[in-house]
Scaffold this active site. Sequence first.
Site, PDB file in Angstrom:
ATOM      1  N   TYR A  53       0.768  -1.339  -0.200  1.00 36.08           N
ATOM      2  CA  TYR A  53       0.491   0.017  -0.073  1.00 36.08           C
ATOM      3  C   TYR A  53       0.822   1.378  -0.121  1.00 36.08           C
ATOM      4  O   TYR A  53       0.584   2.297  -0.381  1.00 36.08           O
ATOM      5  CB  TYR A  53      -0.490   0.402   1.152  1.00 36.08           C
ATOM      6  CG  TYR A  53      -2.101  -1.058   0.870  1.00 36.08           C
ATOM      7  CD1 TYR A  53      -3.203  -0.684  -0.097  1.00 36.08           C
ATOM      8  CD2 TYR A  53      -2.199  -2.932   1.412  1.00 36.08           C
ATOM      9  CE1 TYR A  53      -3.960  -1.869  -0.910  1.00 36.08           C
ATOM     10  CE2 TYR A  53      -3.320  -2.903   0.625  1.00 36.08           C
ATOM     11  CZ  TYR A  53      -4.289  -2.701  -0.141  1.00 36.08           C
ATOM     12  OH  TYR A  53      -5.034  -3.327  -0.710  1.00 36.08           O
ATOM     13  N   HIS A 104     -14.579   1.800  -0.255  1.00 40.99           N
ATOM     14  CA  HIS A 104     -13.689   0.613   0.169  1.00 40.99           C
ATOM     15  C   HIS A 104     -12.338   1.087   0.792  1.00 40.99           C
ATOM     16  O   HIS A 104     -11.334   0.963   0.938  1.00 40.99           O
ATOM     17  CB  HIS A 104     -13.217  -0.210  -1.409  1.00 40.99           C
ATOM     18  CG  HIS A 104     -13.978  -1.230  -1.492  1.00 40.99           C
ATOM     19  ND1 HIS A 104     -14.294  -1.976  -2.955  1.00 40.99           N
ATOM     20  CD2 HIS A 104     -15.715  -1.728  -1.154  1.00 40.99           C
ATOM     21  CE1 HIS A 104     -15.542  -2.399  -3.537  1.00 40.99           C
ATOM     22  NE2 HIS A 104     -15.812  -2.480  -2.196  1.00 40.99           N
ATOM     23  N   GLY A 170     -16.399   1.618 -14.734  1.00 39.42           N
ATOM     24  CA  GLY A 170     -15.308   1.143 -15.046  1.00 39.42           C
ATOM     25  C   GLY A 170     -15.673   0.374 -13.858  1.00 39.42           C
ATOM     26  O   GLY A 170     -14.443   0.036 -12.675  1.00 39.42           O
TER      27      GLY A 170
HETATM   28  N1  APR Z   1     -12.733   3.287 -19.121  1.00 42.48           N
HETATM   29  C1  APR Z   1     -13.541   2.579 -18.066  1.00 42.48           C
HETATM   30  N2  APR Z   1     -13.732   1.347 -17.938  1.00 42.48           N
HETATM   31  C2  APR Z   1     -12.542   0.400 -17.741  1.00 42.48           C
HETATM   32  C3  APR Z   1     -11.174   1.019 -18.250  1.00 42.48           C
HETATM   33  C4  APR Z   1     -11.364   2.586 -18.903  1.00 42.48           C
HETATM   34  N3  APR Z   1     -10.290   3.204 -19.280  1.00 42.48           N
HETATM   35  N4  APR Z   1     -10.395   0.173 -18.481  1.00 42.48           N
HETATM   36  C5  APR Z   1     -10.744  -0.635 -17.748  1.00 42.48           C
HETATM   37  N5  APR Z   1     -11.599  -0.934 -17.509  1.00 42.48           N
HETATM   38  C6  APR Z   1     -12.888  -1.684 -16.968  1.00 42.48           C
HETATM   39  C7  APR Z   1     -13.019  -3.098 -16.708  1.00 42.48           C
HETATM   40  O1  APR Z   1     -13.331  -3.290 -18.439  1.00 42.48           O
HETATM   41  C8  APR Z   1     -13.518  -3.768 -16.183  1.00 42.48           C
HETATM   42  O2  APR Z   1     -14.693  -4.198 -16.195  1.00 42.48           O
HETATM   43  O3  APR Z   1     -12.816  -1.056 -15.418  1.00 42.48           O
HETATM   44  C9  APR Z   1     -13.706  -2.565 -14.775  1.00 42.48           C
HETATM   45  C10 APR Z   1     -12.142  -3.053 -13.955  1.00 42.48           C
HETATM   46  O4  APR Z   1     -12.764  -3.999 -13.316  1.00 42.48           O
HETATM   47  P1  APR Z   1     -11.894  -4.554 -11.716  1.00 42.48           P
HETATM   48  O5  APR Z   1     -10.739  -4.894 -12.057  1.00 42.48           O
HETATM   49  O6  APR Z   1     -12.793  -5.567 -11.283  1.00 42.48           O
HETATM   50  O7  APR Z   1     -12.128  -3.455 -11.010  1.00 42.48           O
HETATM   51  P2  APR Z   1     -13.365  -3.254  -9.805  1.00 42.48           P
HETATM   52  O8  APR Z   1     -14.721  -3.582 -10.318  1.00 42.48           O
HETATM   53  O9  APR Z   1     -13.149  -1.707  -9.277  1.00 42.48           O
HETATM   54  O10 APR Z   1     -13.032  -4.243  -8.833  1.00 42.48           O
HETATM   55  C11 APR Z   1     -14.051  -3.656  -7.568  1.00 42.48           C
HETATM   56  O11 APR Z   1     -12.321  -5.421  -6.379  1.00 42.48           O
HETATM   57  O12 APR Z   1     -10.102  -5.866  -5.879  1.00 42.48           O
HETATM   58  C12 APR Z   1     -11.541  -5.280  -5.074  1.00 42.48           C
HETATM   59  O13 APR Z   1     -11.473  -3.782  -2.943  1.00 42.48           O
HETATM   60  C13 APR Z   1     -11.476  -3.616  -4.884  1.00 42.48           C
HETATM   61  O14 APR Z   1     -12.354  -2.105  -5.066  1.00 42.48           O
HETATM   62  C14 APR Z   1     -11.980  -2.796  -5.926  1.00 42.48           C
HETATM   63  C15 APR Z   1     -12.788  -4.329  -6.044  1.00 42.48           C
END
Ligand code: APR
Length: 229
Positions: A53, A104, A170
């Site tokens: 972190y 989070h 996203g």
């Molecule tokens: N703009 C918009 N969306 C995007 C972009 C972009 N430039 N690049 C990627 N993405 C999308 C991907 O297609 C995907 O659907 O963003 C999403 C990211 O998904 P994750 O990586 O799963 O992230 P998230 O949903 O925020 O994760 C949720 O999981 O690990 C835990 O606590 C952590 O807050 C996090 C939670």
Amino acid sequence: MKRLVILSGAGMSAESGIRTFRDMNGLWEEYDVMEVASIEAWHKNPELLLRFYNDRRKQMILSQPNKGHLLLAELEHDFDVRIITQNVDNLHERAGSTHVLHLHGELTKARSTKEPSLIYTLIDPEMKIGDLCGKGSQLRPHIVWFGEEVPEMENAIKLVQSADILCIIGTSLNVYPAAGLMNYTRTAVPVFLIDPNPPVHLPRHVVVIPEKAGIGVALLIKKLKDVAQ
Ligand code: APR
């Protein structure tokens, strides 16, 4: 003013150079998410988590809000914008958004391991073993890890229930309870979703904008003009 509620995830910050969690074969900056984002991991290896972190915090400081963040901040002129973010970075705030709920946790904060209400804003981006709260216990990152309660969930639900428009940006909608938030909208509330790789199983009323956050928010603004009238 109509209330626009945003639910953002890692994709929101992707164009700022912060890697998402699930795009790289489940590896997050070369780590398995579960090895650095679970309460078990903290108990097993607190030094590793502090280091991980610390790195994320330094990366955040060097990153800048992207066009998507900036456009959402500007939207406050025309809408009552409330942001619920799963992101632990502060890019929404640095873009100028004034109502940001961090579901989070926040990289900029630390909290006591014994007394969760003792939360501190970090001055030094480097946390280490031996950094203590006012009552003498070790400080930990103010992050909600897998296996932990989501204390802001009630407030997030209330915000979604109060939305006139919801926009999801996203997020893979893989992680609960955050992923369930979209189910709390009132009937007939328009729901948009911006993601270049949108989740496959979405309710039919969701209007998908299959773009990255920067372009996607610009397109959303055009669509909102119709909704707002
Ligand atoms: N703009 C918009 N969306 C995007 C972009 C972009 N430039 N690049 C990627 N993405 C999308 C991907 O297609 C995907 O659907 O963003 C999403 C990211 O998904 P994750 O990586 O799963 O992230 P998230 O949903 O925020 O994760 C949720 O999981 O690990 C835990 O606590 C952590 O807050 C996090 C939670």
